[in-house]
Design a protein around this motif. Structure first.
Motif, PDB file in Angstrom:
ATOM      1  N   GLY A  24       2.973  11.341  -4.039  1.00  0.00           N
ATOM      2  CA  GLY A  24       1.718  11.964  -4.463  1.00  0.00           C
ATOM      3  C   GLY A  24       1.705  12.412  -5.909  1.00  0.00           C
ATOM      4  N   ALA A  25       2.806  12.257  -6.621  1.00  0.00           N
ATOM      5  CA  ALA A  25       2.860  12.681  -8.018  1.00  0.00           C
ATOM      6  C   ALA A  25       2.263  11.598  -8.902  1.00  0.00           C
ATOM      7  N   GLY A  26       1.762  11.998 -10.042  1.00  0.00           N
ATOM      8  CA  GLY A  26       1.226  11.038 -10.999  1.00  0.00           C
ATOM      9  C   GLY A  26      -0.267  10.861 -10.862  1.00  0.00           C
ATOM     10  N   ARG A  27      -0.790   9.990 -11.670  1.00  0.00           N
ATOM     11  CA  ARG A  27      -2.233   9.739 -11.678  1.00  0.00           C
ATOM     12  C   ARG A  27      -2.642   8.883 -10.494  1.00  0.00           C
ATOM     13  N   LYS A  28      -3.820   9.135 -10.006  1.00  0.00           N
ATOM     14  CA  LYS A  28      -4.380   8.319  -8.934  1.00  0.00           C
ATOM     15  C   LYS A  28      -4.928   7.036  -9.542  1.00  0.00           C
ATOM     16  N   LYS A  29      -4.891   5.959  -8.781  1.00  0.00           N
ATOM     17  CA  LYS A  29      -5.455   4.704  -9.258  1.00  0.00           C
ATOM     18  C   LYS A  29      -6.972   4.822  -9.299  1.00  0.00           C
ATOM     19  N   LEU A  30      -7.567   4.200 -10.284  1.00  0.00           N
ATOM     20  CA  LEU A  30      -9.015   4.166 -10.368  1.00  0.00           C
ATOM     21  C   LEU A  30      -9.536   3.200  -9.321  1.00  0.00           C
ATOM     22  N   GLU A  31     -10.433   3.689  -8.499  1.00  0.00           N
ATOM     23  CA  GLU A  31     -11.031   2.812  -7.505  1.00  0.00           C
ATOM     24  C   GLU A  31     -12.353   2.317  -8.071  1.00  0.00           C
ATOM     25  N   CYS A  32     -12.428   1.030  -8.313  1.00  0.00           N
ATOM     26  CA  CYS A  32     -13.647   0.479  -8.861  1.00  0.00           C
ATOM     27  C   CYS A  32     -13.856  -0.927  -8.311  1.00  0.00           C
ATOM     28  N   ASP A  33     -15.060  -1.393  -8.447  1.00  0.00           N
ATOM     29  CA  ASP A  33     -15.386  -2.740  -7.999  1.00  0.00           C
ATOM     30  C   ASP A  33     -14.695  -3.754  -8.901  1.00  0.00           C
ATOM     31  N   ALA A  34     -14.578  -4.962  -8.420  1.00  0.00           N
ATOM     32  CA  ALA A  34     -13.984  -6.025  -9.224  1.00  0.00           C
ATOM     33  C   ALA A  34     -14.848  -6.324 -10.441  1.00  0.00           C
ATOM     34  N   VAL A  35     -16.144  -6.027 -10.351  1.00  0.00           N
ATOM     35  CA  VAL A  35     -17.080  -6.314 -11.432  1.00  0.00           C
ATOM     36  C   VAL A  35     -17.009  -5.233 -12.510  1.00  0.00           C
ATOM     37  N   THR A  36     -16.622  -4.019 -12.144  1.00  0.00           N
ATOM     38  CA  THR A  36     -16.606  -2.892 -13.064  1.00  0.00           C
ATOM     39  C   THR A  36     -15.447  -3.018 -14.039  1.00  0.00           C
TER      40      THR A  36
END
Length: 72
Positions: A24-36
């Motif tokens: 749980g340490a560190g930055r979270k991954k950016l959740e975005c669409d494949a188009v974004t």
């Protein structure tokens, strides 16, 4: 004492006895669409205001990209 050889690219290179990353340490991954994707532009202040208003309308669903394409 002989140190264990760590695999190249593992976390904790500066502190070899750190035990690795905590769950749980560190930055979270950016959740975005494949188009974004992220894009940078140099704009004047006036242009920036217009683009921000346009994006706000797009996100609110008040206009669509199809509406813009029809006007062209």
């Amino acid at each position: 004492m002989a140190e264990e050889a760590k695999a190249k690219g593992t976390w904790g290179g500066a502190r070899p006895n750190s035990g690795g990353a905590r769950p749980g340490a560190g930055r979270k991954k950016l959740e975005c669409d494949a188009v974004t994707k992220s894009v940078q532009f140099r704009l004047t202040e006036e242009q920036a205001v217009i683009v921000k208003q346009f994006v706000k309308l797009l996100k609110a669903g008040e206009i669509t990209l199809d509406d813009i394409k029809k006007k062209e």
